[in-house]
Design an enzyme around this catalytic site. Structure first.
Site, PDB file in Angstrom:
ATOM      1  CE  LYS A 271      -3.890  -2.201   2.355  1.00 45.39           C
ATOM      2  NZ  LYS A 271      -4.729  -2.244   3.586  1.00 45.39           N
TER       3      LYS A 271
ATOM      4  CG  ASP B 162      -0.886 -15.256   9.072  1.00 41.22           C
ATOM      5  OD1 ASP B 162      -1.581 -15.464  10.081  1.00 41.22           O
ATOM      6  OD2 ASP B 162      -1.074 -14.296   8.311  1.00 41.22           O
TER       7      ASP B 162
END
Length: 225
Positions: free
Chosen positions: A20, A111
């Site tokens: 981002k 994860d």
């Protein structure tokens, strides 16, 4: 910290993963993205999203080019309540196959959660994604805490010694969310004493297949058993 863009390359859809805007140029996040590329590029398995290349564009900065997967996350499937018993069994076995593959390469996902597992619309096949928090023996950076609290093993939260059984814990939580059929297996995966968990994803798969065999042994015609 990242965002995805789909684009057309030579008549085929591809996806690029970029940081981002507010994270571009930040050493930590640039390192996370690069580490994900380095780990994922070497992987070639039907149940793992394929990474093709490392790119740089003026508009997005550094990017990872990867396979486009037409599907939804396992989280979406769980919330939708549309998975039948056959789907659940298939999904667990394919997650086991993906984990077996990466663990043999000394990679720990760190994860593993339903949001990082895509289920394809065509065939409900598993595609494991997002190796941004993964770790290997040979990487020296970003080796602290990882994962998502709900799915993270105790040793991951406490920054203790981790190994493939750390992912086994996370798989146990996922299995627990998929229904009651494999709750016994889920409980063993989630034992707080690491040495009492399944030692590998292969062992979990074997346990499921053996359980299915025991369930249906009585229908085998006499003289064949």
């Amino acid at each position: 910290y990242s965002e995805l863009y789909r684009y057309n390359k030579d008549g085929k859809f591809r996806v690029v993963k970029a940081l981002k805007p507010k994270y571009r140029g930040d050493f930590l996040y640039e390192s996370l993205l690069r580490k994900e590329y380095e780990i994922g590029y070497e992987l070639d398995h039907i149940n793992i999203c394929k990474i093709f290349s490392w790119l740089y564009t003026e508009e997005l900065g550094n990017c990872i080019e990867m396979e486009y997967i037409d599907g939804v996350t396992l989280q979406d499937e769980i919330e939708g309540g549309t998975l039948d018993k056959g789907d659940v069994r298939k999904i667990i076995l394919e997650i086991c196959d993906a984990l077996t593959y990466i663990h043999h390469k000394q990679i720990i996902h760190r994860d593993l959660k339903p949001q990082n597992i895509i289920i394809t619309h065509n065939g409900k096949n598993v595609k494991l994604i997002d190796f941004g928090l993964s770790d290997t023996d040979w990487h020296s950076i970003l080796k602290g805490k990882g994962g998502t609290i709900e799915y993270a093993a105790p040793e991951l939260i406490e920054e203790g010694d981790i190994d493939c059984r750390t992912d086994i814990w996370s798989l146990g939580v996922i299995i627990n969310h998929l229904g009651e059929r494999y709750r016994k297996i889920a409980r063993k995966c989630m034992n707080k004493e690491k040495q009492k968990r399944f030692s590998s994803a292969e062992e979990i798969k074997k346990s499921i297949l053996q359980s299915d065999t025991r369930k249906y042994w009585w229908i085998i015609p006499a003289g064949i058993a």
